[in-house]
Design an enzyme around this catalytic site. Structure first.
Site, PDB file in Angstrom:
ATOM      1  N   THR A  72      56.633  -7.569  54.578  1.00 32.32           N
ATOM      2  CA  THR A  72      56.246  -8.625  55.517  1.00 32.32           C
ATOM      3  C   THR A  72      56.794  -8.293  56.900  1.00 32.32           C
ATOM      4  O   THR A  72      57.958  -7.901  57.030  1.00 32.32           O
ATOM      5  CB  THR A  72      56.801  -9.995  55.059  1.00 32.32           C
ATOM      6  N   THR A  73      55.983  -8.445  57.931  1.00 33.48           N
ATOM      7  CA  THR A  73      56.447  -8.208  59.296  1.00 33.48           C
ATOM      8  C   THR A  73      56.517  -9.537  60.047  1.00 33.48           C
ATOM      9  O   THR A  73      56.091 -10.576  59.559  1.00 33.48           O
ATOM     10  CB  THR A  73      55.514  -7.227  60.028  1.00 33.48           C
TER      11      THR A  73
ATOM     12  N   ALA B  81      59.948  -1.934  55.169  1.00 32.93           N
ATOM     13  CA  ALA B  81      59.116  -0.996  55.934  1.00 32.93           C
ATOM     14  C   ALA B  81      58.023  -1.786  56.628  1.00 32.93           C
ATOM     15  O   ALA B  81      57.464  -2.723  56.051  1.00 32.93           O
ATOM     16  CB  ALA B  81      58.515   0.079  55.043  1.00 32.93           C
TER      17      ALA B  81
ATOM     18  N   THR C 206      53.703  -1.854  62.339  1.00 34.08           N
ATOM     19  CA  THR C 206      53.518  -0.402  62.384  1.00 34.08           C
ATOM     20  C   THR C 206      53.438   0.097  63.821  1.00 34.08           C
ATOM     21  O   THR C 206      54.046   1.119  64.169  1.00 34.08           O
ATOM     22  CB  THR C 206      52.236  -0.017  61.622  1.00 34.08           C
TER      23      THR C 206
ATOM     24  N   LYS D 234      45.431 -11.133  59.972  1.00 33.73           N
ATOM     25  CA  LYS D 234      46.785 -10.672  60.284  1.00 33.73           C
ATOM     26  C   LYS D 234      47.436 -11.608  61.284  1.00 33.73           C
ATOM     27  O   LYS D 234      46.870 -11.910  62.339  1.00 33.73           O
ATOM     28  CB  LYS D 234      46.763  -9.239  60.821  1.00 33.73           C
TER      29      LYS D 234
ATOM     30  N   ASN E  93      55.338  -0.509  57.199  1.00 35.81           N
ATOM     31  CA  ASN E  93      54.136  -0.011  56.527  1.00 35.81           C
ATOM     32  C   ASN E  93      54.580   0.875  55.373  1.00 35.81           C
ATOM     33  O   ASN E  93      55.322   1.832  55.578  1.00 35.81           O
ATOM     34  CB  ASN E  93      53.271   0.781  57.509  1.00 35.81           C
ATOM     35  N   PHE E  94      54.157   0.549  54.159  1.00 39.04           N
ATOM     36  CA  PHE E  94      54.577   1.304  52.984  1.00 39.04           C
ATOM     37  C   PHE E  94      53.632   2.445  52.622  1.00 39.04           C
ATOM     38  O   PHE E  94      53.910   3.205  51.701  1.00 39.04           O
ATOM     39  CB  PHE E  94      54.738   0.369  51.783  1.00 39.04           C
TER      40      PHE E  94
ATOM     41  N   HIS F 280      43.419  -4.431  63.218  1.00 36.55           N
ATOM     42  CA  HIS F 280      43.613  -5.017  61.896  1.00 36.55           C
ATOM     43  C   HIS F 280      42.586  -6.115  61.637  1.00 36.55           C
ATOM     44  O   HIS F 280      41.879  -6.552  62.541  1.00 36.55           O
ATOM     45  CB  HIS F 280      45.025  -5.601  61.760  1.00 36.55           C
ATOM     46  N   HIS F 281      42.589  -6.595  60.403  1.00 35.06           N
ATOM     47  CA  HIS F 281      41.701  -7.675  59.972  1.00 35.06           C
ATOM     48  C   HIS F 281      42.058  -8.989  60.675  1.00 35.06           C
ATOM     49  O   HIS F 281      43.159  -9.157  61.219  1.00 35.06           O
ATOM     50  CB  HIS F 281      41.795  -7.857  58.455  1.00 35.06           C
TER      51      HIS F 281
END
Length: 236
Positions: A72-73, A96, A142, A135, A98-99, A131-132
């Site tokens: 989660t960001t 992270a 990222t 978001k 982004n994983f 992004h979608h």
């Protein structure tokens, strides 16, 4: 592994699918309105929730001695607090932005390119992320990681979100954040001079890469304590 999913949206469902394919069990699914949940039987928790829930989810994992993977960001104002709590509780934690395994290789490429271009003052750097529509945060975590890695490996000192009233530093790295239907995530780092352009780009085709990376990280984190990153997981 017995996995608790903290956040059961599109990413949570994708993680569930890939986890089952890899022979793991999903023993708990926590939606955004679920507050009373029991983590004690989980081997690991994977959090892809919302920014307002992440800190509480991470804290509850440390209190229950359950290793936590967080993708989660938008909550990183509390990151150092969570790192401190992890050490205090002898927990295990990987965050992270982004994983995706590919994105984490892309992060390393981004650092190397910044180092190579540092001696040259003829290139202006910019970042774009797409992004979608669902978001919640902008710019993406990222994109922020990309910008911070450039800053750490160049003479640039800051970044700013382009096309906003934020005027923190107009001489920093501009980040353009776009929201379009059904885009899992596209990130571009571009260096432009008067004579040419150097560009590196990562395009996610679906959510599977993010989910797989989170599960690989969860597998790696078993029987460990401490705070780690995807660099540790990948041996970079």
């Amino acid at each position: 592994m017995k996995i608790a999913l903290l956040g059961y949206g599109k990413m949570g469902k994708t993680i569930e699918q890939i986890a089952l394919e890899r022979g793991h069990a999903i023993i708990l699914k926590v939606g955004k309105n679920d507050k009373n949940y029991d983590l004690t039987s989980a081997d690991v928790a994977i959090d892809f929730s919302i920014p307002d829930a992440a800190v509480e989810n991470i804290t509850r994992c440390f209190e229950a001695s359950v290793p936590i993977i967080c993708g989660t960001t938008g909550w990183l104002d509390h990151f150092e607090e969570m790192v401190s709590l992890c050490h205090q509780k002898k927990g295990a934690f990987i965050y992270a932005s982004n994983f995706s395994l590919g994105v984490n290789l892309y992060f390393e490429l981004n650092k190397k390119l910044a180092q190579m271009l540092k001696p040259l003052d003829t290139y202006a750097v910019a970042i774009e992320e797409i992004h979608h529509l669902q978001k919640l945060d902008a710019p993406s975590g990222t994109a922020i990681t990309l910008a911070e890695d450039i800053i750490a490996n160049s003479d640039t000192t800051n970044w700013f979100l382009k096309d906003t009233t934020d005027t923190i530093a107009t001489n920093g790295i501009p980040i353009t954040a776009k929201r379009e239907p059904e885009v899992p995530g596209t990130h571009t780092v571009q260096y432009t001079s008067q004579v040419d352009t150097i560009e590196i780009k990562h395009t996610a085709h679906n959510r599977n890469g993010f989910a797989l990376g989170a599960i690989v990280a969860a597998e790696w984190l078993q029987n460990k304590t401490g705070v780690y990153t995807m660099k540790d997981v990948l041996g970079l």
